[in-house]
Enzyme design. Structure first.
Site, PDB file in Angstrom:
ATOM      1  CG  HIS A  85      -2.202   0.779   0.979  1.00  0.00           C
ATOM      2  ND1 HIS A  85      -2.378   2.076   1.394  1.00  0.00           N
ATOM      3  CD2 HIS A  85      -3.354   0.445   0.363  1.00  0.00           C
ATOM      4  CE1 HIS A  85      -3.580   2.501   1.062  1.00  0.00           C
ATOM      5  NE2 HIS A  85      -4.190   1.539   0.438  1.00  0.00           N
ATOM      6  CG  ASP A 150      -8.636   7.047   8.849  1.00  0.00           C
ATOM      7  OD1 ASP A 150      -9.009   6.861  10.022  1.00  0.00           O
ATOM      8  OD2 ASP A 150      -8.375   8.173   8.394  1.00  0.00           O
ATOM      9  CD  GLU A 260      -9.342  10.667  10.520  1.00  0.00           C
ATOM     10  OE1 GLU A 260      -8.448   9.830  10.680  1.00  0.00           O
ATOM     11  OE2 GLU A 260     -10.027  10.733   9.464  1.00  0.00           O
TER      12      GLU A 260
END
Length: 502
Positions: A85, A150, A260
């Site tokens: 990723h 997240d 957030e």
């Protein structure tokens, strides 16, 4: 050419004999499928072709590979790859060997790579394990880690090599602040167990160390009692100063578990792939607000609860909202299971994959901005560069966190202020226009430099050694000394381009 062939070309028959006798020889792959998978990543911008890919079935396989490279007159680079990723080739190894860490997990389907201690409130997990699997395993015991990213389909070793941040960071610190112990294979091929009290220099080096000092093979993660559900509130603002003031207020008081923030532009959808929060009934109302203001800021706060607190959670959320100065009538609420909330980004991923929109370039830019300059950043970046150019094609995150939960002995670097903002420009693009967004990212970095905003890149990407020295600042000398101590031949994580930059 395969790595074996490359060594044989060195005219050193002893080297050829030695690699042919290695136990891992049968676990090295050179086929197009293995090479292709390890030549790209989520970013889909950088491509670096390795000579071979190791599919280990044990920790010993990795140790043997690294030790062999150390013994070579011309050593080859080694990079650990988890879920791939990264966005700029950080887990690649040009002409070297990529270690497919997920291969370890496939050999351990009986679950012995995740062991939960209910008496000690920790879990020992393999570095190749995905956080979603750690969550599912610990929940069986009524426990869970306290700090998350997240997106949960990332490996433990991958996030610990960076920091691991999300909306819980202000309260619990990043994931690297919630590790009790690690097993690491150093750049010398040595297997070492490290903690704050044992081999502490390696412990602090590896956490946030971008893979430069060792490969994390297991980590002991701190756990706490897991909640069952969450109350998720989203409130909208048109004034950035009020938005940031309310964010900073919320992280300064008790009672909140997650915070957030994000930025909405009048040329983008009200919902994005990462968070489809608003119902269709609210979308037209929010679209009108965007047309009026051009930019709207979203504050997300979450309160956890379980059977013991179900009757009081609504009142607690109301108390947290008291005194906040969001736009009247623009506060929205969701009630979700704890797992659904933590795993919310996965739904967006599945939707994009079904439309063929996942495997595209992702020219991301992640920054830490000091609190004292966040107003300047908003004016110069969100308002001027991004909104003016109208090119952003993904979520724009901006939220504060506190430095008190970060340990300065770790390799990761942050701005030198007690509060700083995490900014994520999470762009997606077509294969033909990613360069335009990348140019915009460079313009943002140049603006920060001209304006004297002493930001730090998170998931950093630099092209020169001078830029890396500037990035690490006062930690650079320590970083170099640790490299010499744990990876003196500079074998590990060449894709970061720290010690092999121009």
């Amino acid at each position: 050419m395969s790595i074996i062939g490359k060594f044989r070309r060195s005219n050193n028959s002893q080297l050829a004999f030695e690699i042919d006798s290695l136990g891992v020889r049968a676990k090295l792959r050179y086929d197009l499928e293995a090479i292709g998978l390890s030549s790209s990543d989520y970013g889909n911008i950088v491509q670096e072709i390795p000579s071979a890919v190791l599919f280990p079935t044990s920790i010993d396989d990795i140790m043997e590979l690294i030790k062999f490279s150390n013994e070579c007159p011309l050593p080859f680079n080694v990079a650990a790859r988890g879920h791939g990723h990264s966005t700029r080739g950080q887990a690649m190894a040009h002409n070297g060997v990529v270690v497919n860490m997920l291969s370890l997990e496939k050999q351990c389907k009986n679950g012995n790579r995740i062991k939960v201690s209910t008496s000690g409130n920790y879990a020992d997990v393999g570095g190749e394990q995905l956080w979603i699997d750690v969550l599912n395993a610990t929940l069986q015991h009524g426990l869970a880690p306290v700090s998350w990213t997240d997106y949960l389909y990332l490996t433990v070793g991958g996030t610990l090599s960076n920091a691991g941040i999300s909306g819980q960071t202000f309260l619990y610190g990043p994931q690297i602040s919630n590790v009790l112990e690690m097993d690491v294979i150093t750049g010398k091929g040595d297997f070492m167990t490290c903690s704050r009290d044992k081999n502490s220099e390696l412990f602090y080096a590896v956490l946030g160390g971008l893979g430069q000092f060792g490969i994390i093979t297991s980590a002991r993660i701190l756990l706490a009692k897991a909640p069952k559900r969450v109350k998720w509130a989203r409130m909208l603002y048109s004034d950035f100063s009020i938005f940031t003031r309310d964010q900073e207020h919320l992280i300064s008081i008790k009672g909140l578990e997650y915070l957030e923030g994000s930025v909405m532009m009048d040329y983008t959808p009200t919902n994005n792939w990462r968070s489809s929060f608003f119902s269709p009934a609210h979308e037209s109302q929010i679209s009108s607000l965007l047309k009026k203001h051009g930019i709207v800021y979203c504050l997300d706060m979450v309160k956890y609860y379980d059977d013991e607190t179900v009757n009081s959670v609504d009142k607690e959320v109301e108390m947290l909202q008291e005194g906040l100065n969001y736009i009247p009538g623009f506060a929205f609420m969701k009630d979700q299971t704890y797992v659904d909330f933590l795993n919310r980004v996965r739904r967006g991923e599945i939707n994009l994959k079904s439309k063929g929109l996942w495997d595209v370039p992702h020219p991301w830019l992640n920054l830490f901005i000091p609190k004292s300059r966040i107003m300047d950043f908003n004016a110069g970046v969100f308002v001027d560069i991004i909104h003016r150019q109208k090119m952003s094609t993904g979520p724009l995150l901006v939220y504060p966190t506190t430095k008190i939960k970060w340990d300065d002995r770790m390799s990761v670097v942050t701005p030198d202020e007690d509060i700083f903002y995490c900014v994520g420009l999470l762009h997606s693009s077509s294969r033909s226009d990613w360069q335009d967004l990348d140019n915009q990212n460079n313009e943002i970095l140049e603006f920060c430099d001209r304006a004297g905003i002493e930001m730090k890149q998170y998931l950093p990407h630099y092209k020169s050694k001078e830029d890396w020295i500037k990035h690490f600042g006062s930690k650079w000398n320590t970083f170099q000394e640790r490299k010499a101590q744990f990876d003196p031949r500079m074998l590990l994580s060449p894709g970061q381009k720290i010690f092999n930059a121009v």
